[in-house]
Scaffold this motif. Structure first.
Motif, PDB file in Angstrom:
ATOM      1  N   UNK A 127       4.507   9.369  10.573  1.00 14.53           N
ATOM      2  CA  UNK A 127       5.749   8.409  10.182  1.00 14.53           C
ATOM      3  C   UNK A 127       4.974   7.282   9.661  1.00 14.53           C
ATOM      4  N   UNK A 128       4.700   6.754  10.485  1.00 14.27           N
ATOM      5  CA  UNK A 128       4.035   5.629   9.724  1.00 14.27           C
ATOM      6  C   UNK A 128       3.296   5.488   8.902  1.00 14.27           C
ATOM      7  N   UNK A 129       2.807   6.717   8.115  1.00 15.81           N
ATOM      8  CA  UNK A 129       2.026   6.585   7.369  1.00 15.81           C
ATOM      9  C   UNK A 129       2.811   7.187   6.235  1.00 15.81           C
ATOM     10  N   UNK A 130       3.912   7.419   6.011  1.00 17.20           N
ATOM     11  CA  UNK A 130       5.409   7.722   5.071  1.00 17.20           C
ATOM     12  C   UNK A 130       5.959   6.122   4.696  1.00 17.20           C
ATOM     13  N   UNK A 131       5.801   5.338   5.624  1.00 21.16           N
ATOM     14  CA  UNK A 131       6.239   4.723   5.296  1.00 21.16           C
ATOM     15  C   UNK A 131       5.477   3.450   5.111  1.00 21.16           C
ATOM     16  N   UNK A 132       3.956   3.475   4.725  1.00 22.05           N
ATOM     17  CA  UNK A 132       3.602   2.555   4.072  1.00 22.05           C
ATOM     18  C   UNK A 132       3.811   2.740   2.951  1.00 22.05           C
ATOM     19  N   UNK A 133       3.614   1.950   2.506  1.00 26.29           N
ATOM     20  CA  UNK A 133       3.386   1.813   1.096  1.00 26.29           C
ATOM     21  C   UNK A 133       2.126   1.277  -0.416  1.00 26.29           C
ATOM     22  N   UNK A 134       1.893   1.723  -1.646  1.00 28.24           N
ATOM     23  CA  UNK A 134       0.818   1.106  -2.514  1.00 28.24           C
ATOM     24  C   UNK A 134       1.472   0.711  -2.723  1.00 28.24           C
TER      25      UNK A 134
END
Length: 146
Positions: A127-134
């Motif tokens: 879920x943290x990965x999904x929230x990270x943005x490029x």
């Protein structure tokens, strides 16, 4: 890609509650419990592992790329989840040591609790990965170059 955490959690829960358990003695004479999955159980284990493997092949590169300081942790959590789904097949289906007077249900509950805790940990990282943005502002779900 569907995220299979709930389906895996439910499937492993059902397996842990229904798979036969055999008492065994270790080399030092200590008692332990081992899962003894039957043919139908093995099919369900394979199905759940396939779900997990599909998700992992989709998510692994993003997990590792977006959490560079946690790569060893992520690799270990993935290994533990896979091993627990397979009811510790690589460790002769080891379930746990038997305490004097303990019932198999106690071991099943402990196994399931530790599995769910580890799966929750992995889900939290995802879920943290999904929230990270490029930098472009869009969520990064795939490895670079794909």
């Amino acid at each position: 890609m569907d995220i299979p955490f709930d389906q895996i959690r439910k499937g492993v829960g059902e397996l842990v509650r229904q798979v036969a358990i055999l008492p065994m003695e270790t080399e030092d004479g200590s008692p332990e419990w081992c899962f003894a999955p039957g043919e139908g159980d093995e099919r369900e284990i394979s199905r759940l592992l396939s779900l997990f493997d599909s998700w992992e092949s989709y998510a692994r590169d993003s997990l590792l790329r977006l959490h560079p300081g946690r790569n060893q942790e992520i690799i270990e959590v993935l290994r533990i989840v896979r091993s627990k789904i397979a009811l510790n097949r690589t460790n002769r289906h080891f379930m746990g040591y038997i305490r004097e007077g303990a019932l198999p249900s106690t071991g099943r509950d402990f196994y399931l609790t530790t599995f769910e805790r580890t799966l929750d940990h992995l889900q939290g990282i995802w879920e943290q990965t999904l929230r990270r943005e490029e930098p472009s502002g869009s969520p990064s779900l795939l490895p670079e170059g794909r």
